[in-house]
Design a protein around this motif. Structure first.
Motif, PDB file in Angstrom:
ATOM      1  N   LEU A  64     -16.696  14.301  30.678  1.00  0.00           N
ATOM      2  CA  LEU A  64     -17.848  13.448  30.942  1.00  0.00           C
ATOM      3  C   LEU A  64     -17.686  12.143  30.184  1.00  0.00           C
ATOM      4  O   LEU A  64     -18.103  12.003  29.035  1.00  0.00           O
ATOM      5  CB  LEU A  64     -19.140  14.159  30.519  1.00  0.00           C
ATOM      6  N   ALA A  65     -17.045  11.183  30.825  1.00  0.00           N
ATOM      7  CA  ALA A  65     -16.786   9.893  30.197  1.00  0.00           C
ATOM      8  C   ALA A  65     -18.097   9.183  29.889  1.00  0.00           C
ATOM      9  O   ALA A  65     -19.101   9.339  30.606  1.00  0.00           O
ATOM     10  CB  ALA A  65     -15.924   9.026  31.106  1.00  0.00           C
ATOM     11  N   ALA A  66     -18.112   8.410  28.816  1.00  0.00           N
ATOM     12  CA  ALA A  66     -19.312   7.676  28.427  1.00  0.00           C
ATOM     13  C   ALA A  66     -19.682   6.668  29.505  1.00  0.00           C
ATOM     14  O   ALA A  66     -18.826   6.132  30.210  1.00  0.00           O
ATOM     15  CB  ALA A  66     -19.074   6.964  27.092  1.00  0.00           C
ATOM     16  N   GLY A  67     -20.977   6.407  29.644  1.00  0.00           N
ATOM     17  CA  GLY A  67     -21.451   5.439  30.619  1.00  0.00           C
ATOM     18  C   GLY A  67     -22.863   5.013  30.279  1.00  0.00           C
ATOM     19  O   GLY A  67     -23.536   5.628  29.436  1.00  0.00           O
ATOM     20  N   SER A  68     -23.348   3.969  30.935  1.00  0.00           N
ATOM     21  CA  SER A  68     -24.680   3.455  30.635  1.00  0.00           C
ATOM     22  C   SER A  68     -25.783   4.436  31.020  1.00  0.00           C
ATOM     23  O   SER A  68     -26.921   4.321  30.554  1.00  0.00           O
ATOM     24  CB  SER A  68     -24.901   2.126  31.358  1.00  0.00           C
ATOM     25  N   ASP A  69     -25.451   5.405  31.876  1.00  0.00           N
ATOM     26  CA  ASP A  69     -26.462   6.374  32.310  1.00  0.00           C
ATOM     27  C   ASP A  69     -26.634   7.533  31.341  1.00  0.00           C
ATOM     28  O   ASP A  69     -27.525   8.363  31.521  1.00  0.00           O
ATOM     29  CB  ASP A  69     -26.117   6.909  33.705  1.00  0.00           C
ATOM     30  N   VAL A  70     -25.793   7.618  30.313  1.00  0.00           N
ATOM     31  CA  VAL A  70     -25.874   8.703  29.327  1.00  0.00           C
ATOM     32  C   VAL A  70     -25.954   8.100  27.928  1.00  0.00           C
ATOM     33  O   VAL A  70     -25.064   7.345  27.524  1.00  0.00           O
ATOM     34  CB  VAL A  70     -24.680   9.666  29.417  1.00  0.00           C
ATOM     35  N   SER A  71     -26.993   8.431  27.205  1.00  0.00           N
ATOM     36  CA  SER A  71     -27.198   7.943  25.846  1.00  0.00           C
ATOM     37  C   SER A  71     -27.205   9.124  24.893  1.00  0.00           C
ATOM     38  O   SER A  71     -27.899  10.117  25.119  1.00  0.00           O
ATOM     39  CB  SER A  71     -28.527   7.181  25.764  1.00  0.00           C
ATOM     40  N   VAL A  72     -26.405   9.030  23.813  1.00  0.00           N
ATOM     41  CA  VAL A  72     -26.377  10.066  22.777  1.00  0.00           C
ATOM     42  C   VAL A  72     -26.844   9.425  21.474  1.00  0.00           C
ATOM     43  O   VAL A  72     -26.255   8.447  21.011  1.00  0.00           O
ATOM     44  CB  VAL A  72     -24.968  10.664  22.614  1.00  0.00           C
ATOM     45  N   GLN A  73     -27.900   9.975  20.882  1.00  0.00           N
ATOM     46  CA  GLN A  73     -28.501   9.371  19.706  1.00  0.00           C
ATOM     47  C   GLN A  73     -28.884  10.450  18.690  1.00  0.00           C
ATOM     48  O   GLN A  73     -29.137  11.597  19.068  1.00  0.00           O
ATOM     49  CB  GLN A  73     -29.764   8.597  20.092  1.00  0.00           C
ATOM     50  N   PRO A  74     -28.933  10.069  17.406  1.00  0.00           N
ATOM     51  CA  PRO A  74     -29.419  11.031  16.408  1.00  0.00           C
ATOM     52  C   PRO A  74     -30.879  11.355  16.670  1.00  0.00           C
ATOM     53  O   PRO A  74     -31.640  10.535  17.197  1.00  0.00           O
ATOM     54  CB  PRO A  74     -29.224  10.295  15.077  1.00  0.00           C
ATOM     55  N   SER A  75     -31.301  12.553  16.283  1.00  0.00           N
ATOM     56  CA  SER A  75     -32.639  13.009  16.647  1.00  0.00           C
ATOM     57  C   SER A  75     -33.744  12.193  15.995  1.00  0.00           C
ATOM     58  O   SER A  75     -34.869  12.164  16.512  1.00  0.00           O
ATOM     59  CB  SER A  75     -32.806  14.488  16.300  1.00  0.00           C
ATOM     60  N   ASP A  76     -33.458  11.490  14.885  1.00  0.00           N
ATOM     61  CA  ASP A  76     -34.543  10.711  14.278  1.00  0.00           C
ATOM     62  C   ASP A  76     -34.962   9.526  15.143  1.00  0.00           C
ATOM     63  O   ASP A  76     -36.037   8.965  14.952  1.00  0.00           O
ATOM     64  CB  ASP A  76     -34.208  10.272  12.849  1.00  0.00           C
ATOM     65  N   ARG A  77     -34.141   9.172  16.150  1.00  0.00           N
ATOM     66  CA  ARG A  77     -34.564   8.141  17.091  1.00  0.00           C
ATOM     67  C   ARG A  77     -35.730   8.622  17.963  1.00  0.00           C
ATOM     68  O   ARG A  77     -36.367   7.823  18.644  1.00  0.00           O
ATOM     69  CB  ARG A  77     -33.397   7.728  17.981  1.00  0.00           C
ATOM     70  N   ASP A 116     -32.259  18.346  20.306  1.00  0.00           N
ATOM     71  CA  ASP A 116     -31.895  19.298  19.259  1.00  0.00           C
ATOM     72  C   ASP A 116     -33.076  19.389  18.295  1.00  0.00           C
ATOM     73  O   ASP A 116     -33.408  18.419  17.606  1.00  0.00           O
ATOM     74  CB  ASP A 116     -30.636  18.773  18.550  1.00  0.00           C
ATOM     75  N   MET A 117     -33.711  20.539  18.239  1.00  0.00           N
ATOM     76  CA  MET A 117     -34.950  20.678  17.476  1.00  0.00           C
ATOM     77  C   MET A 117     -34.715  21.002  16.005  1.00  0.00           C
ATOM     78  O   MET A 117     -35.668  21.284  15.271  1.00  0.00           O
ATOM     79  CB  MET A 117     -35.834  21.757  18.120  1.00  0.00           C
ATOM     80  N   CYS A 118     -33.478  20.945  15.542  1.00  0.00           N
ATOM     81  CA  CYS A 118     -33.186  21.268  14.139  1.00  0.00           C
ATOM     82  C   CYS A 118     -33.851  20.305  13.160  1.00  0.00           C
ATOM     83  O   CYS A 118     -33.950  20.611  11.971  1.00  0.00           O
ATOM     84  CB  CYS A 118     -31.679  21.307  13.903  1.00  0.00           C
ATOM     85  N   TRP A 119     -34.303  19.138  13.661  1.00  0.00           N
ATOM     86  CA  TRP A 119     -35.031  18.226  12.778  1.00  0.00           C
ATOM     87  C   TRP A 119     -36.233  18.918  12.135  1.00  0.00           C
ATOM     88  O   TRP A 119     -36.635  18.587  11.014  1.00  0.00           O
ATOM     89  CB  TRP A 119     -35.499  16.984  13.544  1.00  0.00           C
ATOM     90  N   ALA A 120     -36.815  19.887  12.836  1.00  0.00           N
ATOM     91  CA  ALA A 120     -38.019  20.547  12.343  1.00  0.00           C
ATOM     92  C   ALA A 120     -37.727  21.461  11.153  1.00  0.00           C
ATOM     93  O   ALA A 120     -38.653  21.888  10.458  1.00  0.00           O
ATOM     94  CB  ALA A 120     -38.679  21.345  13.454  1.00  0.00           C
ATOM     95  N   ALA A 121     -36.439  21.761  10.925  1.00  0.00           N
ATOM     96  CA  ALA A 121     -36.071  22.611   9.796  1.00  0.00           C
ATOM     97  C   ALA A 121     -35.739  21.788   8.552  1.00  0.00           C
ATOM     98  O   ALA A 121     -35.427  22.358   7.500  1.00  0.00           O
ATOM     99  CB  ALA A 121     -34.878  23.490  10.170  1.00  0.00           C
ATOM    100  N   ARG A 122     -35.806  20.461   8.657  1.00  0.00           N
ATOM    101  CA  ARG A 122     -35.547  19.624   7.481  1.00  0.00           C
ATOM    102  C   ARG A 122     -36.655  19.806   6.446  1.00  0.00           C
ATOM    103  O   ARG A 122     -37.808  20.065   6.801  1.00  0.00           O
ATOM    104  CB  ARG A 122     -35.489  18.150   7.888  1.00  0.00           C
ATOM    105  N   PRO A 123     -36.325  19.631   5.156  1.00  0.00           N
ATOM    106  CA  PRO A 123     -37.347  19.812   4.110  1.00  0.00           C
ATOM    107  C   PRO A 123     -38.547  18.885   4.275  1.00  0.00           C
ATOM    108  O   PRO A 123     -39.681  19.280   3.986  1.00  0.00           O
ATOM    109  CB  PRO A 123     -36.568  19.504   2.812  1.00  0.00           C
ATOM    110  N   GLN A 124     -38.333  17.622   4.750  1.00  0.00           N
ATOM    111  CA  GLN A 124     -39.435  16.670   4.842  1.00  0.00           C
ATOM    112  C   GLN A 124     -40.259  16.823   6.110  1.00  0.00           C
ATOM    113  O   GLN A 124     -41.270  16.154   6.296  1.00  0.00           O
ATOM    114  CB  GLN A 124     -38.919  15.232   4.751  1.00  0.00           C
ATOM    115  N   ALA A 125     -39.812  17.694   7.010  1.00  0.00           N
ATOM    116  CA  ALA A 125     -40.509  17.838   8.286  1.00  0.00           C
ATOM    117  C   ALA A 125     -41.739  18.731   8.131  1.00  0.00           C
ATOM    118  O   ALA A 125     -41.754  19.689   7.359  1.00  0.00           O
ATOM    119  CB  ALA A 125     -39.568  18.419   9.334  1.00  0.00           C
ATOM    120  N   ASN A 126     -42.759  18.414   8.892  1.00  0.00           N
ATOM    121  CA  ASN A 126     -43.947  19.245   8.965  1.00  0.00           C
ATOM    122  C   ASN A 126     -43.781  20.182  10.156  1.00  0.00           C
ATOM    123  O   ASN A 126     -43.783  19.733  11.306  1.00  0.00           O
ATOM    124  CB  ASN A 126     -45.184  18.358   9.136  1.00  0.00           C
TER     125      ASN A 126
END
Length: 286
Positions: A64-77, A116-126
């Protein structure tokens, strides 16, 4: 909640993926991204467990080559455009609503999200924000233009949270499993299409392996056999793989991805004599 193969998700589905096998997770995500591209959707992947660069590379490795139709970003975005701030459900739902409108304005058929819902397991997450998000985001699926998979790593969440996630999603996605016992798992691989085998495989399970490979031969032009997570392969099971490759019709091939110990077993069993077989050995090719 209905368990659905990822390639049968429909526009407007809000699905849950719980996983322990990273290979299986990546395969399901790749299939979801590929289907979105085929449909003319914009795709956004929010990642936490692995970096955005690593997830992009994994998708490229799966064709799956990169393209403008696919965006991959860190979950804090998801909640504050990358600023260091605690996640809030309201901010996440608002961002997804904006992205859905933007996809429409840009001419896409719809918007596909993997989160990816792992952000919810961070110490600072509610942790309560996770529950509110999963409840409130459901309102965005009404017109069928948003399709999403929320990913839950079973090692990061407690059973109560996983149970809640199961209840608030209309569907759950999972691999098609041909065989599973305490030492062996054989399942369908979507991208590239074929079979994935993990654990230990010997002649006593040659029958289930043969059945899984037969379905891949029926469904796929080229058969990809992912043995990356296979710890042990004996000569009897190796013979089943080589026999299947040798009997492929002219012009078709089998691609086996494996570690060096498995490659050695296949080589001793006669891999070099099968012209339709290609072996990829982790970071090198044979």
């Amino acid at each position: 909640m209905v368990t659905t193969p990822v390639d049968r998700l429909r526009p407007g589905d809000h699905a849950c993926l719980t996983y322990t096998d990273q290979d299986e997770r990546l395969d399901i995500l790749a299939a979801f991204v590929s289907a979105g591209r085929d449909r003319g959707d914009r795709v956004m992947c929010f990642t936490d467990a692995v970096s955005a660069d690593d997830l992009r590379a994994d998708l490229v490795q799966r064709g799956l080559a990169a393209g403008s139709d696919v965006s991959v970003q860190p979950s804090d975005r998801l909640w504050d455009d990358g600023a260091v701030e605690a996640p809030t459900a309201a901010a996440m739902v608002e961002l997804l609503a904006r992205e859905l409108q933007r996809a429409r304005a840009d001419g896409y058929h719809g918007l596909r999200i993997t989160a990816d819902m792992c952000w919810a397991a961070r110490p600072q997450a509610n942790a309560e924000q996770l529950l509110v998000f999963e409840s409130e985001v459901g309102k965005l699926f009404a017109d069928g233009r948003l399709t999403a998979i929320c990913e839950y790593d079973r090692e990061s969440f407690d059973p109560v949270t996983l149970g809640y996630a199961a209840r608030v999603h209309r569907r759950t996605v999972a691999a098609t499993v041909y065989h599973e016992d305490p030492v062996l798992r054989i399942c369908r691989q979507h991208v590239p299409p074929g079979v994935r085998v993990a654990g230990e495989l010997d002649y006593t399970r040659a029958g289930v392996l043969s059945d899984a490979l037969a379905e891949a031969v029926r469904l796929d032009q080229d058969v990809h056999v992912n043995l990356n997570q296979l710890r042990f392969l004996d000569a009897g099971a190796a013979t089943v793989i080589l026999r299947t490759a040798a009997n492929l019709p002219s012009g078709r091939r089998m691609v086996v991805v494996c570690a060096e110990p498995v490659e050695r077993t296949l080589t001793v069993a006669g891999a070099a004599d099968v012209p339709g077989l290609r072996m990829l050995v982790r970071d090198r090719e044979r």
